[in-house]
Design a protein around this motif. Structure first.
Motif: not given
Lengths: 748, 233
Positions: A227-244
């Protein structure tokens, strides 16, 4: 002179005497100033409007939300992340983290030790210029009153669900509580990184088990360990959460292999959301759906509780929390968008709708009390008007005036002094003597907020202080606990002189006993848990009793006749006397006499429920009849009829849900069966199955140990009160014997 | 309005079907299109057996336990409404609950092996021995034929009668024996079928069975409650 009022439906009403204008206008947080001003061209009105719009926009940017879920779904972990991303805290501590600090919201020693939330803690944070008041609630059903109180004063909720466990028993209870207070919610599917995570199945369960109209706002990118991130179905973008700590959001295009699925889910999302927005429907037909239009549709659906947006992530792995915060600000209601009602005692107890307007008279509700090191802390929600430091307010229940001293805003166990609690907001007061559920108003308006649902306790425990010093401490602790928690009650057994504490479950009472030891240094001995039995009758029986005492002194005479029969309600008294055989002035004494009997039965001495008493005949004496005589006659009549009406003992039966790996289903069912449990059914959930059953509470003491040993510690259970059911004859006999024994021991 | 004689007649018919074929692992089916009321009919059948104090295991592949419980509440209320007399007093209802067990599975997770294991958990621990099993929501298609065959073996092994819901489709016009084509390969496994066929403004109920009756069983679907009953005399 100008007057203005904001209605809950966003309609602003304005009356300006100077220019003789009276208009109303509907506008939202996004309405342009220009559009509003066009409708009110007059200068005084414009000046006032200018101020008000600013104020209104402040209210629009306020959120009061609660986080509720089944035990261990990750509410406190999620709250910890929310506080971190909103910069309220600078380090993340886990609920049972190795650093031993514990999560911010679990500030009580007991909470940290046990890794559970016991009291709901309030905090406040800011996100995208929105002010968010958050209440983190306990998951254990024993502390359900904390959830009730929180939901009573919140405008929106986050229903946290486990991606593996899905909709669990306590999720159903929490959902019912949200419905009771009409709280719109969004669902957050947590733990998507766990083995067996399946957010799509959980979304289906939301529909099937809870009857929601759940719609995905996101899709997972990878699942379980991937599990790496989510696809935002409103903006139609993939979002990844990075950093410590996942604080950096990286927004990219949707991976090629997921585009088709994302498009399909977006199509469903638009279809569902367009049911709540004509603009969106039009845009969808013209294939010109924009983000704001889609959000408007989803928001309308959410506020009307006809749509449940579903987001997902893993709070523990720092994925998806910022997106949830965005959704809170975009989709959950501002205080002014919720219709809050109060009862107007001056106006025949009619309901009145409160207006989230700082210029209206104050109406505020004290929803929770806590005894802190500086005295009583009163949590308060302001529904109408403002509550300023130094104000004198009026407690509607007591009729007393109260001066407001310190006004504070809570952040777990820390507090910040503020000068006022603005309209629609939540804060706390110091040094106010009041009870939980009291309403405060700014003048002598008799408005009272509606009360919350308080369930009756089902279990009791006798406690005894070991020495004199402890006795004083115990007394202090009990006074404080009963004031704080309406589900915690204290009674004294008149025969055995024992102090009995009653509550919602074993854990509930265990926590209070432990708190007495730790916070009050009281050395207490605890007896065996006692079940709150009740009694009822099973058949109709007649009574005809004469109370006669006419030898020497003032005489007493009264005859009461009639019958009693089983009833679904707790108690009903019907007067069918004709011809004045019992004079009218003594009827209420008869009723009082019958009501006296309800508290303690003449057979097993438990409280009685489900009895309809009808009186249809009687007799009086012109000199010797009195209220006291008829009250005594009614008591005698009740005792006579009750013994004939085949009384039976009722015991609390709990709804017990055990979640276990499938291989232990048989042994678990067997443990329930041995406890006189009735197994309703088993639900196969793939990696585990849940067994639903109804088991008498008296058989459930110590069940957690039994369950642990028979399932290698892999199963867990929840239980909550279901109903009162008659006990089998053999058990009734045993209860009777035990009662006699305890009476005998008390005499000795 | 239905009277007690009509319920008795219904109960007798269903009882005869079950008792005649239980030892051989009998199969029955309620065949209807989506939304016509298959679950309600299955629950009605189950309730008649429960009134006879027979142990009924209700297996649902589509509803949660709570929803199945609600079906029972609703159908029992409807039966009372039809009869205009209380049939399910609290005592009787308590007895019914003692004889009922619900098992739910995700449709994609149901297989005979798992089902057998769950059933063994119940019987081996002496918790529940079903005499009638209701299976609601098991779809029929080419892949599922083996499941039905395995279920037949299981029914024979346990000496139970199983009632299934079978969904027919509008496009599958009941040309061949008035049965959905997908059901034809399975027909031999079944001892009785209730076929609910909407015809214009009315709904026909056809019972097909090889079991002998002293009389010709006839049924109608009550339009108000969507429950089956014998015709008004």
């Amino acid at each position: 002179m100008c007057y203005v009022a904001f209605k809950p439906d966003n309609c602003m009403w304005l009356a300006c005497e100077q220019i003789n204008c009276e208009k109303s206008l509907t506008f939202s947080a996004n309405s342009s100033k220009k559009r509003i001003f066009q409708s009110f061209p007059e200068k005084p009105a414009r000046n006032l409007l200018s101020k008000l719009i600013k104020m209104k926009h402040n209210i629009q940017k306020q959120r009061n939300i609660g986080i509720s879920a089944h035990i261990d779904a990750g509410k406190t972990t999620l709250t910890e992340r929310v506080l971190f991303y909103t910069k309220r805290i600078h380090t993340i501590h886990d609920v049972k983290g190795k650093d031993g600090v514990g999560a911010t919201m679990d500030f009580m020693e007991l909470e940290k030790e046990r890794g559970i939330t016991i009291t709901s803690a309030a905090t406040y944070c800011k996100w995208n210029q929105f002010e968010i008041n958050i209440i983190d609630t306990p998951g254990h059903v024993d502390f359900t009153i904390e959830v009730e109180r929180a939901l009573r004063v919140l405008d929106g909720g986050i229903l946290v669900l486990c991606a593996v466990g899905g909709v669990q028993s306590q999720s159903i209870t929490v959902d019912q509580q949200m419905s009771r207070y009409n709280v719109p919610c969004i669902a957050f599917i947590n733990k998507c990184d766990r083995n067996g995570a399946n957010p799509l199945r959980v979304k289906d369960q939301l529909n099937h088990k809870l009857g929601h109209n759940a719609v995905m706002l996101q899709l997972p990118i990878g699942l379980e360990a991937d599990f790496k991130g989510v696809i935002d179905l409103i903006a139609m973008k993939a979002i990844f959460f990075e950093g410590a700590n996942g604080e950096e959001r990286r927004v990219t295009e949707i991976p090629d292999d997921m585009i088709q699925t994302a498009l399909e889910y977006r199509e469903t999302l638009i279809d569902e959301a367009s049911m709540f927005s004509d603009n969106l429907t039009e845009a969808a037909l013209e294939e010109q759906v924009t983000e704001p239009l889609l959000i408007e549709g989803i928001r309308n659906g959410t506020l009307s509780k006809k749509l449940t947006p579903v987001l997902m992530g893993s709070a523990y792995k720092n994925i998806g929390v910022q997106a949830l915060l965005d959704a809170i600000t975009q989709l959950l209601p501002a205080p002014s968008e919720i219709s809050n009602r109060a009862i107007d005692y001056d106006n025949n107890n009619q309901e009145v709708v409160l207006e989230t307007d700082p210029n209206r008279p104050l109406v505020a509700l004290a929803f929770k009390l806590e005894d802190g090191p500086y005295g009583q802390l009163t949590y308060i929600r302001v529904y109408q008007g403002e509550l300023n430091k130094g104000d004198t307010v009026f407690n509607v229940r007591t009729g007393k005036k109260v001066k407001i001293g310190r006004v504070i805003r809570m952040h777990a166990d820390q507090m910040e002094d503020i000068t006022k609690i603005s309209t629609g907001s939540i804060g706390a007061l110091f040094g106010i003597d009041c009870a939980s559920g009291d309403t405060f108003t700014s003048e002598k308006v008799q408005l009272s907020m509606m009360s919350m649902f308080v369930p009756d306790p089902v279990i009791s425990l006798s406690i005894k202080a070991k020495d004199n010093k402890s006795e004083i401490q115990v007394s202090k602790a009990l006074t404080r606990f009963t004031k704080e928690d309406p589900t915690f009650r204290v009674t004294t057994n008149t025969e055995t002189s024992e102090t009995l504490i009653s509550g919602m479950g074993e854990l509930h009472l265990e926590v209070y006993v432990e708190r007495m030891r730790r916070e009050y240094n009281a050395d207490v001995e605890v007896g065996q848990p006692l079940v709150a039995y009740r009694e009822t009758i099973t058949k109709r029986a007649d009574f005809n009793y004469t109370h006669k005492k006419q030898t020497g002194g003032a005489g007493q005479f009264g005859r009461v006749a009639g019958f009693m029969e089983p009833l679904d309600e707790p108690f009903l008294f019907t007067n069918k006397i004709v011809g004045g055989s019992i004079p009218t002035q003594y009827i209420s004494s008869c009723e009082k006499g019958f009501k006296d009997c309800i508290n303690k039965s003449p057979v097993y001495e438990f409280p009685i429920t489900g009895v309809h008493v009808v009186i249809n005949d009687g007799a009086s004496h012109s000199v010797d009849s009195s209220e006291m005589a008829f009250r005594a006659a009614a008591i005698g009549a009740f005792n006579e009829g009750y013994k004939r009406a085949k009384p039976t003992i009722l015991e609390p039966v709990m709804n017990v849900v055990v979640e276990t790996p499938p291989e232990f289903q048989g042994p678990v069912m067997s443990t329930l069966n041995q406890r006189r449990g009735m197994i309703v059914g088993s639900q196969d959930q793939g990696s585990y199955c849940s067994i639903e059953s109804k088991v008498p509470l008296s058989e459930m003491f110590g069940y957690s140990t039994v369950l642990r040993s028979s399932t290698q510690g892999k199963a867990q259970f929840t239980m909550e009160f279901d109903s009162y059911r008659p006990v089998p004859v053999s058990i009734a006999e045993q209860i009777k014997k035990d009662l006699e024994l305890s009476k005998k021991q008390a005499k000795e | 309005m239905m009277n007690n004689n009509q319920t008795d007649a219904m109960q007798k018919i269903l009882d005869r079907i079950v008792e005649k074929k239980r030892q051989d692992g009998g199969f029955g089916a309620v065949i209807a299109r989506a939304g016509v009321g298959k679950t309600a009919l299955l629950v009605q059948i189950a309730l008649y057996s429960l009134l006879e104090k027979k142990n009924v295991l209700h297996v649902s592949l589509k509803d949660s336990i709570n929803k199945v419980c609600l079906w029972y509440d609703e159908v029992s209320n409807k039966i009372e409404r039809l009869l205009r007399s209380p049939q399910f007093s609290p005592d009787i209802w308590d007895t019914i609950l003692m004889h009922r067990m619900i098992m739910t599975f995700g449709e994609d997770r149901f297989d005979t092996k798992t089902f057998h294991e769950r059933l063994s958990d119940l019987t081996e621990q002496g918790i529940f021995y079903p005499q009638l099993i209701i299976v609601d929501g098991l779809m029929i298609d080419g892949q599922n034929i083996s499941i039905f065959e395995d279920m037949k073996k299981l029914a024979r092994e346990l000496n139970v009668f199983m009632w299934f819901s079978i969904q027919s489709h509008r496009h599958e016009v009941a040309e061949i024996h008035h049965l959905p084509p997908s059901f034809i390969p399975l027909k031999a496994l079944f001892d009785a079928t209730f076929h609910v066929i909407p015809k214009g403004n009315t709904i026909d109920i056809q019972l097909k069975t090889q079991i002998d009756f002293d009389f010709q069983p006839e049924f109608v679907l009550d339009p108000e409650t969507m429950l089956i009953r014998t015709p008004t005399v």
